[in-house]
Design an enzyme around this catalytic site. Structure first.
Site, mmCIF file in Angstrom:
data_model
loop_
_atom_site.group_PDB
_atom_site.id
_atom_site.type_symbol
_atom_site.label_atom_id
_atom_site.label_comp_id
_atom_site.label_asym_id
_atom_site.label_seq_id
_atom_site.Cartn_x
_atom_site.Cartn_y
_atom_site.Cartn_z
ATOM 1 N N CYS A 239 3.282 -5.042 6.759
ATOM 2 C CA CYS A 239 2.909 -4.686 5.385
ATOM 3 C C CYS A 239 4.072 -4.023 4.660
ATOM 4 O O CYS A 239 5.086 -3.673 5.255
ATOM 5 C CB CYS A 239 1.700 -3.764 5.384
ATOM 6 S SG CYS A 239 0.146 -4.583 5.811
ATOM 7 N N HIS B 224 0.828 -1.209 0.000
ATOM 8 C CA HIS B 224 0.000 0.000 0.000
ATOM 9 C C HIS B 224 0.858 1.253 0.000
ATOM 10 O O HIS B 224 2.094 1.199 0.078
ATOM 11 C CB HIS B 224 -0.961 -0.001 1.202
ATOM 12 C CG HIS B 224 -0.273 -0.064 2.535
ATOM 13 N ND1 HIS B 224 0.227 1.046 3.165
ATOM 14 C CD2 HIS B 224 -0.028 -1.112 3.363
ATOM 15 C CE1 HIS B 224 0.749 0.692 4.339
ATOM 16 N NE2 HIS B 224 0.615 -0.618 4.479
#
Length: 213
Positions: A117, A101
């Protein structure tokens, strides 16, 4: 702008954790695009393995981890916007809770900042998002020392063992050079120097030995 490619399949996305870099292979064009990334802190490391892109979301909502909810006044979710750490785009992996992301904090790229992440610069994530379809394979590796060759020369690219997973980097590199059959073609003083510097730049470690002489 010169990199030794990590080991792994030349298909889809390949991420090398110690290098903090993502590679995306475009088979049709025989090209590879590469992006710097931010990764997981030592208490919440970015996992290694083979995954795939399960979902894609523009302007994602963030499900706040339980151990961070107190920091956000007990909130369980954060709506899209400038305060959202997922940034403008989210690509969820097949391993639930992990994804690739954007970020609302550009300084986080090149650092250990996430709960596992992978973050990209705000200007990079829309470009990658547009290229990656759902189902794209994602391989995450842990390779602080990369070995490659070009025009008959051998190169070594050394990064920090950021998660402290390799007890002896020198012996590990020695074994890899032996397995690949190129040990006799390298200069050991150059290998030691590259391992000591660990500056992330490709170094020519070739010896002057030429087969057949």
């Amino acid at each position: 702008t010169l990199w030794v490619l990590p080991q792994g399949k030349r298909d889809g996305i390949l991420i090398n954790i110690p290098e903090m870099r993502l590679y995306f292979f475009l088979k049709a064009d025989l090209m590879v695009k590469t992006f710097p990334i931010g990764i997981g802190i030592t208490a919440n490391v970015t996992p290694v393995g083979r995954f795939y892109i399960r979902e894609k979301v523009v302007s994602p909502r963030w499900q706040i981890p339980r151990d961070l909810q107190k920091k956000y006044d007990g909130k369980k979710f954060m709506p899209p916007g400038p305060e959202n750490p997922l940034g403008s785009h989210w690509m969820g992996l097949s391993m639930k809770g992990y994804g690739i992301h954007g970020t609302n904090l550009p300084w986080a790229i090149g650092r250990l900042v996430t709960h596992g992440c992978i973050r990209l610069y705000p200007e990079d994530i829309p470009h990658l998002y547009s290229l990656v379809p759902i189902g794209t394979p994602v391989e995450i590796t842990y390779e602080p020392v990369k070995i490659g060759s070009k025009d008959g020369r051998v190169f070594l690219e050394v990064h920090e063992d950021i998660y402290r997973r390799i007890p002896d980097l020198y012996q590990s590199t020695l074994k890899r050079l032996e397995r690949t059959g190129i040990r006799k073609f390298v200069a050991w003083e150059k290998v030691r120097e590259a391992l000591n510097r660990r500056n992330g730049l490709p170094v020519d470690i070739s010896s002057d030995f030429i087969p057949g002489r």
